[in-house]
Design an enzyme around this catalytic site. Structure first.
Site, short mmCIF file in Angstrom:
data_model
loop_
_atom_site.label_atom_id
_atom_site.label_comp_id
_atom_site.label_asym_id
_atom_site.label_seq_id
_atom_site.Cartn_x
_atom_site.Cartn_y
_atom_site.Cartn_z
N HIS A 26 -10.12 -7.38 3.24
CA HIS A 26 -8.72 -7.15 3.60
C HIS A 26 -8.54 -7.36 5.10
O HIS A 26 -8.68 -6.42 5.89
CB HIS A 26 -8.31 -5.73 3.22
N HIS A 261 -2.98 -9.39 2.96
CA HIS A 261 -3.54 -8.07 2.66
C HIS A 261 -4.98 -8.14 2.17
O HIS A 261 -5.86 -7.53 2.77
CB HIS A 261 -2.68 -7.35 1.62
N GLU A 410 -3.12 20.87 -6.90
CA GLU A 410 -4.52 20.82 -7.32
C GLU A 410 -5.29 19.66 -6.71
O GLU A 410 -6.43 19.82 -6.27
CB GLU A 410 -4.61 20.75 -8.85
N HIS A 472 -2.18 24.16 -22.11
CA HIS A 472 -3.03 24.91 -21.19
C HIS A 472 -4.44 25.15 -21.73
O HIS A 472 -5.23 25.84 -21.09
CB HIS A 472 -2.37 26.25 -20.86
#
Length: 662
Positions: A26, A261, A410, A472
């Site tokens: 890159h 890129h 999280e 859950h």
């Protein structure tokens, strides 16, 4: 052309040459962002190439890890040990210059980066560690912890949700020594960022509580230097410096285009790049001696800064010997014998306890043994039982707190925990419900890849969650985590096994540990022992160990069922061994002789029991065995009803066993 501009162009040329020789990489970011990197490393960052691990160095994270050739060019020019041959081996097997920067692999790389957003999120953890250690150790006149954390990001990083999770927390915590440099070139692989990213980034960061500056010309070294100085002067807020750049700068055919890129420029374009930059050397990887000398002078200034710090620390150690001794303890490998050999550590009441509650009890034993233990939960500490009592919470107004409020973040929590460890001096853990390890997984993978012995506390481990229902109740998560290389996944059955899991985590040198814990109470099992350190062991021996009819393997809450089934089967004259397997990873690292002793190959009749996806158990039970497990999602009901409905009862285990034992 002055020496600073030549030094910047050296970074550009070396980066482009690396990509071209590898025919992979890159080049666009290095060409556009080289002035940002040079300004930072040459004029604003305290670092010493002779000692990449100097504890008070400024930290630099290349969050846009695809631009790794720029970082390797910096490390080479500053004298971090990367040779020209290393640059010529860019992206080749076994080289020190892999496609994305790798921690522990290349000197000067502070964190493995590549997954966008991960690097800047990890850097937040580094900044938190700096702030906590400064509060702990600094004394008037002796700022022995006093450094900045810098992250170089691009548009891609700032599109990723994990980055904004972490950056939001950094604003809340007012991490004033955290500075984000945004290489804003408005190009991604598919084209202009306006295709999918039109928000006002500056306004968003201002809402987070950042000082925000814009450098209109990303080639203006003086403007970049001034912006960094202004960021450092702000003692109340983290900073974002938006540097407007051009991807592929200097390559007329590629500048400002998406094609710059992720592909080599091509030999003809390399020639045009040299011409545009006024680079006289036409040979690849050739840099004039005067430029090397300039970088050498800069590196020597860095060495002088460390020498001055060492002199200050020597005075500090004389004046504050206890603090200096504690400093050495913080930065040393934890002495796990302090708990393994402690009767108090293993002591517990003979009563039923949820292993999450057991873990909470153990954490509060550990906090007094290891003062650098820090950690927290994703807004679930009361449920995860992870709060260290009496230790305060790290905040914008109290940097000394050992508990951390991560908020409902999280993935960022996990990246931040990685960053806290990477900084050095602290031993971090983090926690949430086990089902939400799905959110954590990409950053747990990086923990494992980097070899960071951090600890993940994952509670509410099965359909035992009960009434919250299938959203859950983890089913496939154990299989997922067990599939990650270099991750120890413990699912303990009682207090002793949980204590062993924590001791294993504390003593680990290069492997993270996930400790998977129950919501519901479990009994303390007769036969449970420190053998859990081995990952798998004989918890209950067969009535006739010379003629074993069946081996039942289980983990966690199902070990109790295995013991109950053994008792019922032996009433009928069967000889049954129960093997508890709290950690497959550790068990499989034991000697072949030990594994054969626990699971003799001659005994092919085996039954595994676990309230999760059965996949990992087939390697133990083979073609002649069976698994009592979950092959569907759970349901919403009291836990007892769910365990009965899905077959996690002694009666069902006995029935499955009888079908195997002829």
């Amino acid at each position: 052309m002055n020496i600073n501009q030549k030094a910047v162009n050296a970074l550009r040329i070396l980066s482009a040459d690396q990509v071209q020789k590898a025919n992979s990489g890159h080049p666009g970011l290095p060409l556009g962002a080289a002035p940002i990197a040079y300004s930072l490393w040459a004029n604003n960052m305290n670092h010493n190439p002779k000692n990449p691990n100097w504890k008070n160095r400024d930290r630099f994270v290349l969050s846009a890890g695809h631009g790794s050739s720029l970082l390797y060019s910096l490390l080479h020019m500053f004298g971090y040990g990367l040779s020209l041959d290393d640059l010529k081996s860019f992206r080749q097997f076994g080289s020190l210059t892999p496609g994305h920067p790798e921690y522990k692999h290349t000197a000067g790389v502070e964190s493995t980066t590549g997954p966008l957003g991960a690097g800047v999120s990890t850097a937040v953890g580094m900044a938190m560690a700096e702030a906590h250690l400064a509060a702990k150790f600094n004394k008037d006149g002796y700022p022995i912890v006093d450094h900045y954390t810098y992250a170089l990001t691009g548009d891609g990083c700032l599109m990723e949700g994990v980055a904004y999770e972490a950056l939001s927390l950094a604003g809340t915590l007012k991490l004033d020594k955290f500075i984000v440099l945004y290489d804003s070139n408005k190009i991604t692989i598919e084209g202009d960022t306006d295709l999918a990213f039109t928000e006002d980034v500056a306004a968003r960061f201002e809402a987070f509580g950042y000082q925000v500056q814009v450098v209109e010309d990303g080639n203006d070294l003086e403007a970049i230097d001034a912006a960094i100085a202004k960021a450092k002067a702000d003692k109340e807020r983290p900073s974002l410096i938006i540097c407007k750049t051009q991807i592929g700068y200097g390559c007329p055919a590629k500048v400002g285009k998406a094609s710059a890129h992720g592909e080599p420029l091509g030999e003809d374009n390399i020639v045009e790049l040299r011409k545009f930059l006024g680079w006289e050397n036409q040979t690849a990887f050739e840099v004039d001696a005067e430029i090397y000398d300039h970088y050498k002078d800069l590196a020597e200034e860095g060495a002088k800064k460390e020498d001055a710090w060492k002199a200050m620390f020597a005075e500090y150690a004389t004046k504050y010997p206890e603090e200096a001794k504690l400093w050495d303890e913080y930065f040393a490998k934890p002495d796990v014998t302090k708990i393994i050999d402690s009767e108090a550590y293993w002591a517990h009441e003979n009563k039923a306890m949820a292993t999450r509650a057991v873990s909470g009890d153990i954490i509060n034993k550990l906090k007094d043994v290891y003062p650098n233990l820090v950690g927290g939960s994703a807004d679930l500490a009361p449920s995860n039982k992870t709060e260290m009592k009496g230790q305060g919470f790290f905040s914008a107004t109290d940097r000394s707190g050992r508990n951390i409020h991560f908020g409902v973040r999280e993935m960022a929590m996990t990246a931040i925990t990685n960053g806290i460890y990477l900084h050095g001096g602290l031993n971090p853990y983090c926690a949430t419900f086990f089902v939400f390890s799905d959110f954590m997984k990409p950053m747990i993978r990086l923990s494992s890849l980097m070899g960071l012995p951090v600890t993940f506390v994952l509670t509410h481990d099965s359909i035992g969650v009960g009434e919250d229902g299938p959203t859950h109740e983890p089913i496939e998560q154990l299989a997922m985590l067990r599939s990650i290389p270099n991750l120890n996944v413990f699912r303990p059955a009682d207090y002793t096994e949980t204590a062993a899991a924590w001791a294993s985590a504390i003593g680990s040198e290069a492997t993270p540990t996930a400790i998977v814990l129950t919501r519901q109470n479990l009994p303390q099992l007769e036969g449970s022992s420190k053998e859990a350190f081995k990952g798998g062991y004989i918890l209950a021996e067969a009535a006739n160990k010379d003629k074993i009819d069946l081996i039942i393997l289980a983990s966690g809450s199902e070990v109790e069922l295995a013991v109950g089934a053994k008792e019922e089967l032996e009433k009928e004259g069967k000889s049954v061994r129960v093997v508890s397997v709290p950690c497959m990873d550790v068990f499989e690292a034991q000697s072949p002789e030990y594994i054969e002793e626990v699971l003799p190959s001659a005994v092919r009749t085996r039954l595994a029991v676990e309230a999760a996806n059965p996949m990992p158990w087939y390697k133990y039970v083979g073609l002649d065995g069976d698994v009592v497990a979950m092959d569907t999602f759970g349901a919403s009901a009291p836990a007892k009803i769910l365990f009965e409905h899905f077959g996690f009862t002694v009666a069902n285990v006995v029935e499955k066993a009888k079908a195997l034992v002829k």
